[in-house]
Design an enzyme around this catalytic site. Structure first.
Site, short mmCIF file in Angstrom:
data_model
loop_
_atom_site.label_atom_id
_atom_site.label_comp_id
_atom_site.label_asym_id
_atom_site.label_seq_id
_atom_site.Cartn_x
_atom_site.Cartn_y
_atom_site.Cartn_z
N ARG A 162 -1.73 -1.32 3.19
CA ARG A 162 -2.40 0.15 2.84
C ARG A 162 -2.71 0.37 4.43
O ARG A 162 -3.23 1.68 4.32
CB ARG A 162 -3.50 -0.74 2.18
CG ARG A 162 -2.72 -0.71 0.50
CD ARG A 162 -3.91 -1.45 -0.62
NE ARG A 162 -5.00 -0.32 -0.88
CZ ARG A 162 -4.62 0.65 -1.43
NH1 ARG A 162 -3.55 0.94 -2.24
NH2 ARG A 162 -5.62 1.72 -1.77
N SER A 208 -4.03 -10.86 7.10
CA SER A 208 -4.12 -9.44 6.18
C SER A 208 -3.47 -8.31 7.48
O SER A 208 -3.68 -8.18 8.30
CB SER A 208 -5.03 -9.79 5.50
OG SER A 208 -5.21 -8.40 5.04
N HIS A 256 -3.62 -6.21 5.27
CA HIS A 256 -4.51 -4.68 3.82
C HIS A 256 -3.65 -5.14 3.02
O HIS A 256 -3.16 -3.40 2.37
CB HIS A 256 -4.73 -3.34 4.73
CG HIS A 256 -6.65 -3.20 4.60
ND1 HIS A 256 -7.40 -3.86 5.28
CD2 HIS A 256 -6.65 -1.99 3.10
CE1 HIS A 256 -8.25 -2.18 4.35
NE2 HIS A 256 -8.35 -2.15 3.15
#
Length: 343
Positions: A243, A238, A240
């Site tokens: 972000r 990931s 995020h």
């Protein structure tokens, strides 16, 4: 369908709330790259397999109707009064795990989620208390997010001087669950979180709970291998959702290297950019055991509450079964054997 939902949510939500949910870090290069990377992945179908799709599987010891879990999303009450409770109810209808966010706007005890997400607060007593509360609430796994030593600059939120709307708090952290009047979310978060977390801290956590641990925010194969050696049960590839580090590798591009590094010693989940059943099968073919889905459920929650989120999950499963059928796959294991090409 996702694009239409997003437009409907954008029309309904206050501009600052929409920007907080939809935006990414910096110039949002990684946010855009997550989708572009998915769209470069082509599947090579098999034929004459005689397979009838059944996407049921198990992740982190949890049985589920498809290899999809709800990603942890903070402050869901910004989008609908029922917030976390609405999305958790939709996940139960769909037969998939709901991951409650540490910064969720309902408590662990109210939600009683399948999985619980942890960041690393500076106060280790607080962290251990959250672990014990998750255990007592019946959570079957912890998802520890490790890619936010500090909260990245998100230009939309800076322009909007974004603060949490009235009545929205990090309910699990009361009385520290709301930024002080006028304080930005980034300032509050950076005060709460520990920027100096290390592998020793993971060892500390592993020694204090018997719950399975998924480490979320892994992109480098070296970190994935070290996580498995430290005793984690799954790694979540990931960035995020675009972000955090703007310019980070798209999660789906990092996935094959992480799978190769951990072999079959750990389950591998993919987060960041999943929007369809086709994306789920792409992730499986590249080495994932399952995926997390976040933003589409935020849009659906904003527009239709529990029923909206449940509709998205039904549609996702229908799409997934169709793609499995068209690629000659009956099971998640079959999908993981598919070949891929780059378009």
């Amino acid at each position: 369908m996702t694009d239409e939902l997003a437009e409907a949510a954008k029309a309904r939500l206050p501009r600052a709330v929409w920007d907080f949910a939809a935006g990414g870090a910096g110039a949002e290069r990684t946010l855009a790259a997550n989708r572009a990377a998915f769209d470069r992945v082509a599947l090579v179908p098999r034929v004459l397999t005689g397979s009838v799709p059944d996407p049921a599987t198990r992740l982190l010891g949890t049985g589920m109707t498809m290899p999809v879990a709800v990603a942890p999303v903070a402050y869901l009450r910004m989008y609908h009064p029922d917030g976390d409770l609405a999305v958790a109810a939709a996940a139960r209808r769909a037969g998939i795990p709901f991951t409650a966010a540490m910064l969720g706007s309902h408590t662990i005890e109210e939600i009683r989620p399948d999985w619980f997400q942890l960041y690393w607060p500076r106060d280790r007593g607080l962290m251990l208390d959250l672990v014990r509360r998750a255990e007592r609430a019946g959570c079957s796994a912890l998802m520890v997010t490790v890619d936010m030593p500090v909260m990245a600059r998100r230009d939309r939120d800076v322009r909007n001087r974004f603060t949490l709307p009235d009545g929205v708090t990090a309910a699990n952290l009361v009385p520290d669950g709301r930024a002080r009047e006028g304080s930005t979310v980034v300032a509050h978060t950076n005060t709460l979180f520990d920027p100096a977390v290390s592998w020793a801290d993971l060892d500390w956590l592993r020694s204090r709970t018997a719950l399975p641990i998924a480490l979320k925010g892994v992109l480098d194969p070296r970190d994935a291998a070290r996580a498995v050696a430290a005793g984690v049960d799954a790694v979540v590839v990931s960035n995020h959702g675009g972000r955090q580090l703007d310019g980070a590798v798209p999660a789906v591009d990092a996935l094959p290297g992480v799978r190769e590094a951990v072999g079959e010693h750990s389950q591998v989940l993919l987060d960041s950019g999943v929007r369809s059943g086709l994306d789920v099968v792409r992730a499986l073919a590249l080495g994932a055991d399952g995926v997390l889905i976040g933003r589409p459920l935020v849009w659906a929650l904003s527009v239709g509450g529990t029923d909206g989120a449940a509709h998205v999950l039904r549609s996702l499963r229908d799409e997934l079964c169709e793609v499995l059928a068209l690629t000659g796959c009956g099971t998640v294991g079959d999908a993981r054997e598919l070949a891929t090409a780059r378009m």
